[in-house]
Structure formats: structure tokens, C-alpha cells
Motif scaffolding. Structure first.
Motif, PDB file in Angstrom:
ATOM      1  N   ARG A 131       0.838  -1.182   0.000  1.00  0.00           N
ATOM      2  CA  ARG A 131       0.000   0.000   0.000  1.00  0.00           C
ATOM      3  C   ARG A 131       0.885   1.248   0.000  1.00  0.00           C
ATOM      4  O   ARG A 131       1.980   1.243   0.546  1.00  0.00           O
ATOM      5  CB  ARG A 131      -0.916   0.005   1.236  1.00  0.00           C
ATOM      6  CG  ARG A 131      -1.911  -1.154   1.226  1.00  0.00           C
ATOM      7  CD  ARG A 131      -2.649  -1.245   2.552  1.00  0.00           C
ATOM      8  NE  ARG A 131      -3.692  -2.232   2.502  1.00  0.00           N
ATOM      9  CZ  ARG A 131      -3.513  -3.529   2.733  1.00  0.00           C
ATOM     10  NH1 ARG A 131      -2.300  -3.982   3.006  1.00  0.00           N
ATOM     11  NH2 ARG A 131      -4.517  -4.371   2.679  1.00  0.00           N
ATOM     12  N   ALA A 132       0.395   2.301  -0.581  1.00  0.00           N
ATOM     13  CA  ALA A 132       1.168   3.534  -0.710  1.00  0.00           C
ATOM     14  C   ALA A 132       0.968   4.407   0.528  1.00  0.00           C
ATOM     15  O   ALA A 132      -0.148   4.765   0.870  1.00  0.00           O
ATOM     16  CB  ALA A 132       0.739   4.292  -1.960  1.00  0.00           C
ATOM     17  N   GLN A 133       2.074   4.702   1.204  1.00  0.00           N
ATOM     18  CA  GLN A 133       2.061   5.639   2.317  1.00  0.00           C
ATOM     19  C   GLN A 133       2.718   6.939   1.857  1.00  0.00           C
ATOM     20  O   GLN A 133       3.751   6.930   1.220  1.00  0.00           O
ATOM     21  CB  GLN A 133       2.829   5.064   3.525  1.00  0.00           C
ATOM     22  CG  GLN A 133       2.334   3.707   3.995  1.00  0.00           C
ATOM     23  CD  GLN A 133       1.049   3.793   4.799  1.00  0.00           C
ATOM     24  OE1 GLN A 133       0.449   4.872   4.884  1.00  0.00           O
ATOM     25  NE2 GLN A 133       0.608   2.696   5.373  1.00  0.00           N
ATOM     26  N   SER A 134       2.104   8.057   2.206  1.00  0.00           N
ATOM     27  CA  SER A 134       2.559   9.348   1.698  1.00  0.00           C
ATOM     28  C   SER A 134       3.818   9.833   2.407  1.00  0.00           C
ATOM     29  O   SER A 134       3.982   9.644   3.611  1.00  0.00           O
ATOM     30  CB  SER A 134       1.465  10.400   1.861  1.00  0.00           C
ATOM     31  OG  SER A 134       0.341  10.079   1.068  1.00  0.00           O
ATOM     32  N   ILE A 135       4.688  10.476   1.629  1.00  0.00           N
ATOM     33  CA  ILE A 135       5.829  11.207   2.174  1.00  0.00           C
ATOM     34  C   ILE A 135       5.439  12.678   2.128  1.00  0.00           C
ATOM     35  O   ILE A 135       5.134  13.214   1.056  1.00  0.00           O
ATOM     36  CB  ILE A 135       7.096  10.986   1.332  1.00  0.00           C
ATOM     37  CG1 ILE A 135       7.423   9.490   1.212  1.00  0.00           C
ATOM     38  CG2 ILE A 135       8.281  11.751   1.926  1.00  0.00           C
ATOM     39  CD1 ILE A 135       8.462   9.196   0.142  1.00  0.00           C
ATOM     40  N   THR A 136       5.408  13.347   3.282  1.00  0.00           N
ATOM     41  CA  THR A 136       4.992  14.750   3.327  1.00  0.00           C
ATOM     42  C   THR A 136       6.073  15.597   3.987  1.00  0.00           C
ATOM     43  O   THR A 136       6.929  15.085   4.720  1.00  0.00           O
ATOM     44  CB  THR A 136       3.671  14.912   4.103  1.00  0.00           C
ATOM     45  OG1 THR A 136       3.837  14.380   5.419  1.00  0.00           O
ATOM     46  CG2 THR A 136       2.538  14.181   3.414  1.00  0.00           C
ATOM     47  N   VAL A 137       6.007  16.895   3.732  1.00  0.00           N
ATOM     48  CA  VAL A 137       6.963  17.826   4.337  1.00  0.00           C
ATOM     49  C   VAL A 137       6.553  18.043   5.788  1.00  0.00           C
ATOM     50  O   VAL A 137       5.441  18.499   6.057  1.00  0.00           O
ATOM     51  CB  VAL A 137       6.966  19.178   3.596  1.00  0.00           C
ATOM     52  CG1 VAL A 137       7.998  20.113   4.214  1.00  0.00           C
ATOM     53  CG2 VAL A 137       7.226  18.974   2.113  1.00  0.00           C
ATOM     54  N   PRO A 138       7.424  17.718   6.757  1.00  0.00           N
ATOM     55  CA  PRO A 138       7.040  17.859   8.164  1.00  0.00           C
ATOM     56  C   PRO A 138       7.132  19.303   8.641  1.00  0.00           C
ATOM     57  O   PRO A 138       7.687  20.172   7.969  1.00  0.00           O
ATOM     58  CB  PRO A 138       8.094  16.988   8.886  1.00  0.00           C
ATOM     59  CG  PRO A 138       9.309  17.114   8.017  1.00  0.00           C
ATOM     60  CD  PRO A 138       8.793  17.190   6.599  1.00  0.00           C
ATOM     61  N   ILE A 139       6.578  19.545   9.813  1.00  0.00           N
ATOM     62  CA  ILE A 139       6.744  20.845  10.465  1.00  0.00           C
ATOM     63  C   ILE A 139       8.194  20.966  10.908  1.00  0.00           C
ATOM     64  O   ILE A 139       8.736  20.079  11.557  1.00  0.00           O
ATOM     65  CB  ILE A 139       5.794  20.962  11.668  1.00  0.00           C
ATOM     66  CG1 ILE A 139       4.336  20.930  11.194  1.00  0.00           C
ATOM     67  CG2 ILE A 139       6.057  22.235  12.465  1.00  0.00           C
ATOM     68  CD1 ILE A 139       3.338  20.758  12.306  1.00  0.00           C
ATOM     69  N   MET A 140       8.837  22.076  10.548  1.00  0.00           N
ATOM     70  CA  MET A 140      10.273  22.211  10.805  1.00  0.00           C
ATOM     71  C   MET A 140      10.619  23.387  11.703  1.00  0.00           C
ATOM     72  O   MET A 140      11.771  23.779  11.785  1.00  0.00           O
ATOM     73  CB  MET A 140      11.022  22.333   9.470  1.00  0.00           C
ATOM     74  CG  MET A 140      10.984  21.055   8.655  1.00  0.00           C
ATOM     75  SD  MET A 140      11.868  21.179   7.101  1.00  0.00           S
ATOM     76  CE  MET A 140      10.719  22.141   6.135  1.00  0.00           C
ATOM     77  N   GLY A 141       9.657  23.959  12.380  1.00  0.00           N
ATOM     78  CA  GLY A 141       9.966  25.027  13.313  1.00  0.00           C
ATOM     79  C   GLY A 141       9.051  26.218  13.126  1.00  0.00           C
ATOM     80  O   GLY A 141       8.368  26.375  12.121  1.00  0.00           O
ATOM     81  N   GLU A 142       9.051  27.089  14.135  1.00  0.00           N
ATOM     82  CA  GLU A 142       8.162  28.249  14.139  1.00  0.00           C
ATOM     83  C   GLU A 142       8.463  29.178  12.969  1.00  0.00           C
ATOM     84  O   GLU A 142       9.599  29.539  12.704  1.00  0.00           O
ATOM     85  CB  GLU A 142       8.346  29.009  15.452  1.00  0.00           C
ATOM     86  CG  GLU A 142       7.459  30.222  15.588  1.00  0.00           C
ATOM     87  CD  GLU A 142       7.552  30.864  16.952  1.00  0.00           C
ATOM     88  OE1 GLU A 142       7.183  32.038  17.060  1.00  0.00           O
ATOM     89  OE2 GLU A 142       7.998  30.185  17.896  1.00  0.00           O
ATOM     90  N   GLY A 143       7.423  29.534  12.229  1.00  0.00           N
ATOM     91  CA  GLY A 143       7.555  30.493  11.148  1.00  0.00           C
ATOM     92  C   GLY A 143       7.972  29.907   9.820  1.00  0.00           C
ATOM     93  O   GLY A 143       7.956  30.598   8.807  1.00  0.00           O
ATOM     94  N   ILE A 144       8.384  28.618   9.776  1.00  0.00           N
ATOM     95  CA  ILE A 144       8.820  28.005   8.519  1.00  0.00           C
ATOM     96  C   ILE A 144       7.597  27.432   7.819  1.00  0.00           C
ATOM     97  O   ILE A 144       6.931  26.539   8.341  1.00  0.00           O
ATOM     98  CB  ILE A 144       9.868  26.904   8.767  1.00  0.00           C
ATOM     99  CG1 ILE A 144      11.127  27.511   9.399  1.00  0.00           C
ATOM    100  CG2 ILE A 144      10.231  26.200   7.461  1.00  0.00           C
ATOM    101  CD1 ILE A 144      12.181  26.488   9.761  1.00  0.00           C
TER     102      ILE A 144
END
Length: 645
Positions: free
Chosen positions: A385-398
Motif C-alpha cells: 500500500r502507498a504511504q505518503s511522504i509529506t513535508v514535516p513541520i520544521m519550526g516556528e515560522g517556517i
């Protein structure tokens, strides 16, 4: 209790690109220009600071007789607002955070909100109290991350509004400034600096008028403030599985029940998402109103669902903060549950998603936003099954990053925590690591692309069941149970087996493993030292007399003093390595935070700062800062970073 605000349709701002912080500042400026009776009063709002979020920047310089700093006393701020408004002024007062309103609560609920009523309409209080509001910025916790619109909405005489876009921020604030009664204007600080394009001129927004962000026919989704962003992300993730009508409430008091009723009559389903605490909340008020209308209730084919922060505190640790708040996965789960549930007229109760997965057999029953737990024996592990690769939260304001490398090719084997790609922000280069083991699928991005936080980058083929598969299985089992005319007795052993599977159901972490690992090596602490400025000032004055405009800046002198202090105090020369070792270096680098255009930050690094002579240090400091402003990115191994912010 209050007079309706005047119907105004002024063009406040021309079309263009705006952020909420921009439109608030520009609207305040327009209000000061329009009416000399308008007064702004708040903590640190005068220049050069312009407020903790810079919402009043340059206003005290342009309007010195209308913009004033207040003492650090919310009771005083609200009391002065009531007094000025009573005597004909138009106060627009700032609280640094809405969390701090409670010391002034007596003024708010005893005086401000009741003045018109207890004076038989002879007195009025046309005051605006505005404040940053809400969470989704890590580290705020008790006094910087609260969403408390329900507490404020409880008191007659107050209007409460919450924008989610720059256009609404300007439009609602303009209406608030022209209201004849007190208004609480809450600004979601997570959305303050998100840029939006406005194709049309920005005009006033009337109170009590919701806005349909998307049009749909399968389910009505009601949200406001920060949860609008999360709801839009959830709708994008669902894609073609359901059409969702997203209603941005915008105005909490008064609220637009007519628009919600109209939408629910069409979709016959309702999901409400709120950031506030569940108890006695606006979300519960909306559900109570809808279910209390017999004609509307009889039309509904699925019980309403509330996705909310539970009755818990917001934690200091970002993991605890995000675990408490509604996220995209919980909203998606609620929508899918609502759509997959179809009831004839049987008595059902309103469901509440408190962010907990129940291990009881009833976890998948109607009214719960949690999907039914699917026994592992029901999942075909042979299927990938396909699991998504997403951009994670990388810090305040980014809010976005640039793809600098793709480390895996389609078909490559992937282990848990394998680096998949690297993204670059204004501050550093981050690896995005895998939360699954499997085989690399396809990339939906390429090197050089700019990607948003939460954006899908690609997929990993894995044997783990996706959330959609679990829902389909659960829905099928639910349908099968409805068709059965009788149910055979279930052996106790089988029930025990189901319980074991439920207890071991996989729950995805609130944050990516990359962020979690980095946080695990950071000791949360605050250190504040009042340092004497006299020596730096004397040295600066002497240098100016000797060298004139070529004299070293105070920032260089402070950097030099920090380096000398680090030589004397070894703990400030320590670094925590990837393997959790703590090393103490004799020679060390110094980081300098450099402000770039567009409110961005980068870090300049002076390597082996302690080995530089004074003249060499000054020269390298200036060259390094200039190179960083020009786009150079330094490797970051400095144990200390200094900033003049």
C-alpha cells in the motif's frame, strides 16, 4: 444587548499580496487616519518594537497623539478602554496574547459588556480589544497557546470575531472599529505571516456572516481560525472520496446559523472542528442548535461529529501540543466516518473526537470520529500500500522549503528512519526520513522545487494498511452487520483476541521521527541574564572618536565579549552530537543570526572564533554577515548563536 454594527462597504485595501499581520497594520493605520478619536493602547506597541508581533509598527511615529504604550496590566488596559469609550473616544486596544485577558476579566464582563444594558442605552462602549490567539506554534503552552473564544462568547454584550485570511482580518477589523459596542478581535498567530493573493479590493466584512470556502454536497464542515488551514489540508487529502462544503464561521458572536442550516439540509451531515476546549464550547453550541431543530434533525443521515481539543492543557513540548490539537488526520477520519455512516431515523447521539483511540468494541460505533479498529487478521499483508511522504513541520515560522536532493530512487528498499530527501529552509538543510519500511514508490517533486509544509512529496509502498483501507474494511463490516438478521454468539477467546488486536493498533506519531529525535537531545530551559551595557557603550564611544564611521558596531563588540565569555565558561562550548554524546571543544565557532528580506533569518558562522585577534575578528564578522545576506549557507556547528532581536 448590542446594536447591530453599521453596514459599511468601504474599500479598505487594493488588490495585492497580503499577510494577516500586514492587513491588520494597514487597517489600523486607515482607522487612525479616518478618526482622530481613535486611540491605540497596549504593551510595547510604540516604535521601535511596534508590539510583540509588530502589528503596530510605525504607527506611533506617524500618529504620536493616538498610539501609546500601556503598563503591563491587563486590568488597566481594559479599564481605560471602558472609560475612554464611555466618553466618546474610539479605543482599539491590544493585549499581547489573549491568554492574558483574565486579570482584566472583571472590567470586561462587569463593565465593558454590560454598559449599554445597565444604562438603558444611554451609554455605550465602542471599544475593540484585539489579541493574538491560538496554538500551532510550538512552545506556547499555558500562556501563549490558548483558544478561549467560548469563554468570551458566553457573556452577552460582546461580539467575538476570528479571521482566517488577510482579507477577513482587514474586513472584520474595519467593521469592529465602526461598531457601537465592544468587540473581541482574535488573530490566529499561526496564520499571521502566511501570504495570500487578493484579486479583488478588500472590503468590510459584516458580523454574523459566514463564508463558504469550498462547495460540496456530501458533508458540511464548519471551522474557524487556525482550523480552517487544517480543514483545507484535510479536504485536499480526501480529494475525490467526498465533496465537502467548508464553512468559515468567522463571526462567533453573532454567528451565522442560517448558512449552516442551509448547508446541512443539503449534505445531511455535519462535522465541526475547533481549537478550543471541548467543554461548553462553540462547537457544542452549533451541534446543539442543529440537533435541536426537529425538521433539520429528521433530515440528517449521520450523527454530527465534533473534532476538538480535549479537556487538557496545551503542553510545553511540541509533541504534547500537537497531540492535543485537531490535526489533518483526525479531520479526515471524522469526514470519512460521517460519510460512511448512514442511519435511518434511529436515535443517535452527537459524537465527540477527543483525540483518543478507544480499545473497546464500541470504538467504531456511530457518533465517534475514531475509525473502527480493524483486526490485523482482516488486513491482507501481502498487498503493498502507498504511504505518503509529506513535508514535516520544521519550526516556528517556517512554511516552505526547497528540495535540494532526492536520496532514494523508485524501487529502492527503504528501512525505518532512512533519509529519503533533503530540504533547505532559511535556517538549515533538513533530511526528511521515512516513518515506514518498504519500497520507494514515485516522487511527485524534483530537485529545485519549493514545497509547502504538509505537501505530499511522494509515496512508499509498504505492507501496512492505509487509513483509507481501514475505513473501507470497517464500513464493509458495518454494512454486513446491518444485513444480518441475527448474530451468532462470539466465543470469549475470540473477544479476547479482538481486544489484543485493538490494543496494538498502530497510531502515527504527531511529529516526524526527525523532529522527535532532535527534540530528545534538547533540554528545555530558559536563561535570562541582565548584562551591563556601560562597558560596551564606553568602548563604542571611544572607537567612534578614534575611527569615526569606520568604528566597529556594538554588535561586533558584543560578539567579541560573548567569545571571551565562552572561553571562561566551558559549558557554553559544548555540543550534542547525533549519537547523544556531549563534547566540549577548546576551539569553537560562533553563530550570528542575520535578518534577510521578507522577515527571514539565516545564520552566519565565524569559524574558530576564539582564535581570532580583534582586528581580524571585526573584519571576518562583517564579511561573514555580508556573505550570508548575499545567499551563502554556512555549516552550522556553533554551540552558541547570538542575535540582536
Amino acid at each position: 444587548m448590542t446594536k447591530p454594527p453599521p453596514r459599511i462597504d468601504n474599500e479598505i485595501l487594493p488588490p495585492g499580496k497580503y499577510r494577516i499581520g500586514d492587513t491588520v497594520n494597514k487597517t489600523l493605520r486607515a482607522g487612525l487616519q479616518e478618526d482622530p478619536r481613535r486611540i491605540i493602547f497596549g504593551e510595547d506597541i510604540e516604535d521601535p518594537k511596534g508590539g510583540v508581533f509588530r502589528l503596530t509598527q510605525k504607527l506611533s511615529t506617524e500618529f504620536p497623539k493616538q498610539v501609546f504604550n500601556s503598563p503591563l496590566a491587563e486590568s488597566t488596559i481594559l479599564g481605560v478602554a471602558c472609560g475612554l469609550a464611555s466618553y466618546g473616544k474610539r479605543p482599539v486596544f491590544e493585549l499581547q496574547f489573549i491568554d492574558f485577558i483574565y486579570p482584566g476579566f472583571n472590567q470586561l464582563v462587569t463593565n465593558i459588556s454590560t454598559l449599554r444594558w445597565r444604562s438603558f442605552g444611554n451609554w455605550k462602549c465602542p471599544a475593540v480589544i484585539y489579541a493574538p490567539y491560538g496554538a500551532y506554534l510550538p512552545g506556547g503552552s499555558l500562556w501563549h497557546s490558548q483558544a478561549n473564544e467560548s469563554a468570551l462568547a458566553h457573556y452577552p454584550g460582546l461580539s467575538v470575531v476570528i479571521p482566517s485570511t488577510p482579507e477577513d482580518a482587514a474586513g472584520l477589523l474595519w467593521t469592529a472599529m465602526h461598531s457601537e459596542d465592544p468587540v473581541i478581535f482574535l488573530i490566529p498567530k499561526h496564520l499571521l505571516w502566511a501570504e495570500h493573493e487578493s484579486a479583488e479590493p478588500i472590503r468590510a466584512v459584516p458580523f454574523g456572516q459566514a463564508y463558504k470556502r469550498t462547495i460540496g454536497s456530501d458533508v458540511t464542515l464548519v471551522a474557524w481560525g487556525n482550523t480552517i488551514e487544517k480543514s483545507l489540508e484535510a479536504i485536499a487529502e480526501i480529494e475525490n472520496d467526498a465533496t465537502v462544503e467548508l464553512i468559515d464561521l468567522r463571526s462567533i458572536v453573532p454567528w451565522d446559523y442560517a448558512t449552516i442550516e442551509e448547508s446541512v439540509r443539503k449534505t445531511r451531515r455535519l462535522v465541526v472542528v475547533q481549537e478550543d476546549t471541548e467543554n461548553c464550547s462553540v462547537g457544542q453550541m452549533i451541534i446543539s442548535h442543529v440537533t435541536g431543530k426537529p425538521d433539520l434533525w429528521n433530515e440528517m443521515i449521520s450523527p454530527p461529529i465534533l473534532v476538538s481539543k480535549a479537556n487538557v492543557m496545551i503542553g510545553y513540548n511540541p509533541i504534547y501540543e500537537y497531540a492535543a490539537l485537531p490535526d489533518v488526520q483526525r479531520i479526515v477520519a471524522a469526514i470519512k466516518k460521517s460519510v460512511s455512516t448512514t442511519h435511518e431515523r434511529a436515535p443517535v447521539t452527537a459524537g465527540v473526537d477527543r483525540g483518543r483511540v478507544s480499545a473497546r468494541a464500541g470504538a467504531g460505533m456511530p457518533g465517534s470520529a475514531t475509525p473502527a479498529i480493524v483486526p490485523e487478521s482482516k488486513i491482507d499483508m501481502s498487498k503493498q500500500r502507498a504511504q505518503s511522504i509529506t513535508v514535516p513541520i520544521m519550526g516556528e515560522g517556517i512554511r516552505n522549503a526547497k528540495i535540494v536532493s532526492l536520496l532514494k530512487k523508485p524501487g529502492d528498499a527503504i528501512a525505518l528512519d532512512d533519509p529519503l530527501c533533503e530540504v533547505e529552509t532559511d535556517k538549515a538543510v533538513y533530511p526528511i526520513e521515512s516513518s515506514f519500511a518498504g519500497v520507494m514508490g514515485e516522487w511527485k517533486t524534483k530537485v529545485g522545487d519549493t514545497v509547502e509544509i504538509g505537501q505530499k512529496l511522494g509515496s512508499i509502498l509498504t505492507g501496512e494498511a492505509s487509513l483509507a483501507d481501514q475505513f473501507q474494511t470497517a464500513a464493509k463490516e458495518s454494512g454486513d452487520r446491518k444485513k444480518e438478521t441475527g448474530e451468532a454468539a462470539v466465543p470469549a477467546a475470540e473477544l479476547d483476541d479482538r481486544g489484543r488486536h485493538a490494543r496494538h493498533h498502530r497510531i502515527e506519531p504527531a511529529l516526524s521521527p526527525t523532529i522527535t529525535r532532535k527534540l530528545s537531545r534538547v533540554i528545555p530551559a530558559n536563561l535570562q541574564i541582565d548584562a551591563r551595557w556601560d562597558a560596551i557603550r564606553k568602548a563604542r564611544d571611544a572607537a567612534k572618536k578614534k575611527n569615526g564611521k569606520d568604528a566597529p558596531s556594538p554588535s561586533v563588540m558584543i560578539a567579541w565579549a560573548v567569545v571571551r565569555a565562552m572561553e571562561r565558561h566551558a559549558p557554553f562550548r559544548r555540543l550534542i552530537l547525533e549519537d547523544d554524546q556531549i563534547v566540549e571543544n577548546e576551539d569553537f565557532d560562533l553563530g550570528i543570526a542575520v535578518a534577510l528580506e521578507g522577515d527571514r533569518l539565516a545564520t552566519a558562522v565565524i569559524t574558530q572564533a576564539n582564535k581570532k585577534r580583534w582586528s581580524e575578528f571585526v573584519k571576518i564578522y562583517n564579511e561573514t554577515v555580508d556573505a550570508t545576506r548575499g545567499g551563502r549557507v554556512d555549516a552550522m556547528n556553533a554551540p552558541v548563536v547570538i542575535t540582536s532581536l
